[in-house]
Design a protein around this motif. Structure first.
Motif, PDB file in Angstrom:
ATOM      1  N   VAL A 117      14.252  -1.825  -3.260  1.00  0.00           N
ATOM      2  CA  VAL A 117      15.168  -0.805  -2.737  1.00  0.00           C
ATOM      3  C   VAL A 117      16.572  -1.028  -3.287  1.00  0.00           C
ATOM      4  CG1 VAL A 117      16.290   0.080  -0.654  1.00  0.00           C
ATOM      5  CG2 VAL A 117      13.833  -0.399  -0.642  1.00  0.00           C
ATOM      6  N   GLU A 118      17.034  -2.247  -3.235  1.00  0.00           N
ATOM      7  CA  GLU A 118      18.388  -2.550  -3.698  1.00  0.00           C
ATOM      8  C   GLU A 118      18.507  -2.368  -5.210  1.00  0.00           C
ATOM      9  OE1 GLU A 118      19.083  -6.443  -2.165  1.00  0.00           O
ATOM     10  OE2 GLU A 118      19.488  -5.724  -0.118  1.00  0.00           O
ATOM     11  N   ALA A 119      17.436  -2.661  -5.942  1.00  0.00           N
ATOM     12  CA  ALA A 119      17.453  -2.441  -7.390  1.00  0.00           C
ATOM     13  C   ALA A 119      17.579  -0.958  -7.722  1.00  0.00           C
ATOM     14  CB  ALA A 119      16.185  -3.012  -8.016  1.00  0.00           C
ATOM     15  N   ALA A 120      17.116  -0.107  -6.810  1.00  0.00           N
ATOM     16  CA  ALA A 120      17.220   1.345  -7.006  1.00  0.00           C
ATOM     17  C   ALA A 120      18.574   1.887  -6.554  1.00  0.00           C
ATOM     18  CB  ALA A 120      16.099   2.050  -6.250  1.00  0.00           C
ATOM     19  N   GLY A 121      19.439   1.003  -6.044  1.00  0.00           N
ATOM     20  CA  GLY A 121      20.765   1.431  -5.620  1.00  0.00           C
ATOM     21  C   GLY A 121      20.843   1.873  -4.174  1.00  0.00           C
ATOM     22  N   ALA A 122      19.795   1.638  -3.403  1.00  0.00           N
ATOM     23  CA  ALA A 122      19.783   2.014  -1.990  1.00  0.00           C
ATOM     24  C   ALA A 122      19.930   0.755  -1.128  1.00  0.00           C
ATOM     25  CB  ALA A 122      18.502   2.766  -1.656  1.00  0.00           C
ATOM     26  N   LYS A 123      19.784   0.920   0.182  1.00  0.00           N
ATOM     27  CA  LYS A 123      19.924  -0.210   1.100  1.00  0.00           C
ATOM     28  C   LYS A 123      18.674  -0.352   1.951  1.00  0.00           C
ATOM     29  CE  LYS A 123      24.977   0.027   1.561  1.00  0.00           C
ATOM     30  NZ  LYS A 123      26.108   0.123   2.532  1.00  0.00           N
ATOM     31  N   ALA A 124      18.381  -1.600   2.343  1.00  0.00           N
ATOM     32  CA  ALA A 124      17.192  -1.854   3.155  1.00  0.00           C
ATOM     33  C   ALA A 124      17.479  -2.937   4.178  1.00  0.00           C
ATOM     34  CB  ALA A 124      16.023  -2.263   2.269  1.00  0.00           C
ATOM     35  N   LEU A 125      16.773  -2.853   5.289  1.00  0.00           N
ATOM     36  CA  LEU A 125      16.864  -3.845   6.355  1.00  0.00           C
ATOM     37  C   LEU A 125      15.460  -4.363   6.633  1.00  0.00           C
ATOM     38  CD1 LEU A 125      18.670  -5.243   8.491  1.00  0.00           C
ATOM     39  CD2 LEU A 125      18.097  -3.348  10.046  1.00  0.00           C
ATOM     40  N   GLY A 141       0.795  -1.221   0.000  1.00  0.00           N
ATOM     41  CA  GLY A 141       0.000   0.000   0.000  1.00  0.00           C
ATOM     42  C   GLY A 141       0.828   1.271   0.000  1.00  0.00           C
ATOM     43  N   ILE A 142       0.365   2.260   0.758  1.00  0.00           N
ATOM     44  CA  ILE A 142       1.059   3.550   0.837  1.00  0.00           C
ATOM     45  C   ILE A 142       2.478   3.366   1.355  1.00  0.00           C
ATOM     46  CG2 ILE A 142       1.105   5.761   2.052  1.00  0.00           C
ATOM     47  CD1 ILE A 142      -1.935   5.807   1.906  1.00  0.00           C
ATOM     48  N   GLY A 143       2.644   2.498   2.352  1.00  0.00           N
ATOM     49  CA  GLY A 143       3.978   2.259   2.894  1.00  0.00           C
ATOM     50  C   GLY A 143       4.931   1.735   1.841  1.00  0.00           C
ATOM     51  N   ARG A 144       4.461   0.824   1.014  1.00  0.00           N
ATOM     52  CA  ARG A 144       5.304   0.248  -0.039  1.00  0.00           C
ATOM     53  C   ARG A 144       5.672   1.310  -1.076  1.00  0.00           C
ATOM     54  NH1 ARG A 144       5.621  -5.067  -1.676  1.00  0.00           N
ATOM     55  NH2 ARG A 144       7.100  -5.327  -3.397  1.00  0.00           N
ATOM     56  N   ALA A 145       4.708   2.124  -1.472  1.00  0.00           N
ATOM     57  CA  ALA A 145       4.999   3.202  -2.422  1.00  0.00           C
ATOM     58  C   ALA A 145       5.983   4.201  -1.824  1.00  0.00           C
ATOM     59  CB  ALA A 145       3.703   3.906  -2.818  1.00  0.00           C
ATOM     60  N   THR A 146       5.887   4.434  -0.520  1.00  0.00           N
ATOM     61  CA  THR A 146       6.808   5.354   0.149  1.00  0.00           C
ATOM     62  C   THR A 146       8.216   4.781   0.201  1.00  0.00           C
ATOM     63  OG1 THR A 146       4.952   6.167   1.484  1.00  0.00           O
ATOM     64  CG2 THR A 146       7.171   6.696   2.255  1.00  0.00           C
ATOM     65  N   VAL A 147       8.320   3.473   0.392  1.00  0.00           N
ATOM     66  CA  VAL A 147       9.628   2.811   0.333  1.00  0.00           C
ATOM     67  C   VAL A 147      10.280   3.076  -1.020  1.00  0.00           C
ATOM     68  CG1 VAL A 147      10.773   0.562   0.233  1.00  0.00           C
ATOM     69  CG2 VAL A 147       9.060   1.009   2.004  1.00  0.00           C
ATOM     70  N   ARG A 148       9.535   2.908  -2.085  1.00  0.00           N
ATOM     71  CA  ARG A 148      10.078   3.126  -3.425  1.00  0.00           C
ATOM     72  C   ARG A 148      10.511   4.578  -3.612  1.00  0.00           C
ATOM     73  NH1 ARG A 148       4.993   0.020  -6.327  1.00  0.00           N
ATOM     74  NH2 ARG A 148       5.602  -2.134  -5.775  1.00  0.00           N
ATOM     75  N   ALA A 149       9.711   5.500  -3.087  1.00  0.00           N
ATOM     76  CA  ALA A 149      10.031   6.923  -3.250  1.00  0.00           C
ATOM     77  C   ALA A 149      11.321   7.289  -2.520  1.00  0.00           C
ATOM     78  CB  ALA A 149       8.866   7.773  -2.740  1.00  0.00           C
ATOM     79  N   PHE A 150      11.498   6.788  -1.310  1.00  0.00           N
ATOM     80  CA  PHE A 150      12.736   7.078  -0.576  1.00  0.00           C
ATOM     81  C   PHE A 150      13.928   6.343  -1.185  1.00  0.00           C
ATOM     82  CE2 PHE A 150      10.140   8.687   3.028  1.00  0.00           C
ATOM     83  CZ  PHE A 150      10.858   9.850   3.278  1.00  0.00           C
ATOM     84  N   ALA A 151      13.687   5.162  -1.745  1.00  0.00           N
ATOM     85  CA  ALA A 151      14.776   4.427  -2.392  1.00  0.00           C
ATOM     86  C   ALA A 151      15.335   5.214  -3.572  1.00  0.00           C
ATOM     87  CB  ALA A 151      14.279   3.058  -2.847  1.00  0.00           C
ATOM     88  N   LYS A 152      14.479   5.919  -4.294  1.00  0.00           N
ATOM     89  CA  LYS A 152      14.936   6.749  -5.411  1.00  0.00           C
ATOM     90  C   LYS A 152      15.857   7.869  -4.929  1.00  0.00           C
ATOM     91  CE  LYS A 152      10.901   5.933  -8.366  1.00  0.00           C
ATOM     92  NZ  LYS A 152       9.702   6.551  -8.998  1.00  0.00           N
ATOM     93  N   ARG A 153      15.715   8.253  -3.667  1.00  0.00           N
ATOM     94  CA  ARG A 153      16.577   9.287  -3.088  1.00  0.00           C
ATOM     95  C   ARG A 153      17.871   8.700  -2.527  1.00  0.00           C
ATOM     96  NH1 ARG A 153      13.970  14.073  -1.305  1.00  0.00           N
ATOM     97  NH2 ARG A 153      15.256  14.074   0.588  1.00  0.00           N
ATOM     98  N   GLY A 154      18.013   7.370  -2.631  1.00  0.00           N
ATOM     99  CA  GLY A 154      19.220   6.724  -2.127  1.00  0.00           C
ATOM    100  C   GLY A 154      19.223   6.489  -0.633  1.00  0.00           C
TER     101      GLY A 154
END
Length: 402
Positions: A50-58, A17-30
């Motif tokens: 997240v990792e596909a966008a070049g960012a990191k996730a836990l 949902g919104i949380g998932r879309a927000t994850v993608r948006a922040f991932a674009k910011r690295g």
């Protein structure tokens, strides 16, 4: 906010949902993102994005209704990525049902996840942000925090409670002169998978009340709120209308929603009574960000754009007012100059004009020799001479002043 390194962000409800879309948006910011939710399947899919966008996730499978689990998630993020810059509370649960048909344990569960989950997340964030005197907490709210609707008493109560306790915390932060910022983003109806997993006691399938927006619109608003010092942010004109409407005519809206609110929250498709909900346990699989209303959902909000760019709009409006004022002044000056020029032209009597007038009067007098004509000649020449003298006097005064 620490800008010397990637932002460290925690998002609850990150699996869908919104949380998932927000994850993608922040991932674009690295950003480095702590993914908090119950669904491991959804969290793992979010991590891959997240990792596909070049960012990191836990990945942090967490039930936000348990304060110890929330605290453990916050500690794990800071151990892995460093100090948390932004905390986004978005996890939710709901039930579509008349209040009298909700079981006490169901109402409590919605409240524990949707309200107390925000409380525990805010506690975990402030424990870390206040000593450092920096950081931002974003509460994902709803127009329903102001304007409750039928069949969602538990959810509306939770959203209203979030707004109340957030306002209280904000006052305390001001008292402490803290640089920690807390904001709330009030959402419209959004096309998310929740309408296929919430508990439903109604005969037909749930749906969001139109107009419906895509979760990317909500995510854009959350990222913007996290990076700008705005107390509260409304998303979508429908949110603004609902909030203003309940301030102006709450009784009328009560009756209107009582009449229309049941039908507007259900499709014409009958509900499968054997369908599972995620009220107590997460559902298997990755649900993603979008629900089943893509054909009805808007992917843009003009109201949100205007809010995000209001400083430029105000500046542009001010510049427009100045230009109009300058134009009006210049037009007035031009009219004045034309008036003065015309008046001077009318008042100006040259020597040739005098000769011509005398000749005309004499010519008329030679054709008529009566005493009356001679008297008219004398008075006419006298008036003309007086006009000539006064005009010359005015011209001399202007020349002296200049």
């Amino acid at each position: 906010m620490n800008t010397s390194k990637p932002e460290v962000v925690v998002i609850t409800g990150a699996s869908a949902g919104i949380g998932r879309a927000t994850v993608r948006a922040f991932a674009k910011r690295g950003a480095y993102i702590g993914l908090v939710a119950r669904s491991r399947d959804g969290l793992e899919a979010a991590r891959q994005e997240v990792e596909a966008a070049g960012a990191k996730a836990l990945v942090l499978p967490t039930d936000v209704s348990d304060p110890e689990q929330v605290e453990a998630a916050a500690a794990a993020v800071e151990k892995e990525f460093g100090p948390i810059d932004i905390w986004v509370n978005d996890a939710m649960a709901s039930i579509l049902s008349p209040f009298t048909e909700i079981k006490p344990e169901e109402f409590r569960r919605v409240t524990e996840v949707t309200y107390l989950g925000y409380v525990y997340g805010t506690m975990a964030a402030l424990r870390r942000m206040k000593p450092r005197d920096r950081g931002t907490i974003v509460q994902v709210g709803s127009a329903l925090a102001y304007r409750s609707i039928p069949l969602q008493s538990a959810y509306c109560g939770a959203k209203s409670a979030i707004r109340g306790f957030t306002d209280s915390i904000r006052c305390e932060l001001h008292h402490d002169r803290s640089n920690v910022h807390i904001t709330m983003v009030q959402m419209p109806a959004v096309n998310t998978p929740q309408f296929d997993w919430i508990e439903n006691n109604m005969p037909h399938k749930p749906q969001p009340v139109p107009p419906i927006f895509q979760p990317e619109v909500a995510a854009e608003a959350i990222v913007w709120a996290a990076t700008h010092k705005r107390r509260e942010l409304y998303v979508g004109s429908s949110t603004v209308e609902a909030i203003l409407g309940t301030k102006v005519a709450p009784g009328i809206l009560d009756r209107y929603l009582g009449k229309t609110g049941y039908k507007s929250q259900q499709t014409e498709q009958p509900e499968n009574k054997n369908r599972l909900s995620n009220l107590w346990e997460p559902l298997p699989g990755d649900r993603g960000a979008h629900g089943r209303f893509d054909d009805q959902a808007q992917d843009y909000s003009a109201q949100l754009w205007a809010t995000e760019n209001q400083d430029w709009l105000i500046l542009g409006l001010g510049a427009g007012v100045v230009l109009v004022a300058v134009g009006a002044y210049l037009n007035h000056q031009a009219q004045q100059e034309r008036y003065v020029a015309q008046k001077d032209e009318d008042d100006r009597i040259s020597e040739s004009d005098i000769r011509a007038e005398v000749a005309r009067q004499l010519h008329q007098s030679t054709n008529r020799s009566s005493k009356l004509d001679k008297w008219n000649l004398l008075t006419g020449l006298t008036r003309f001479a007086w006009k000539a003298l006064t005009t010359e006097s005015k011209n001399n005064q202007k020349a002296t002043q200049s």
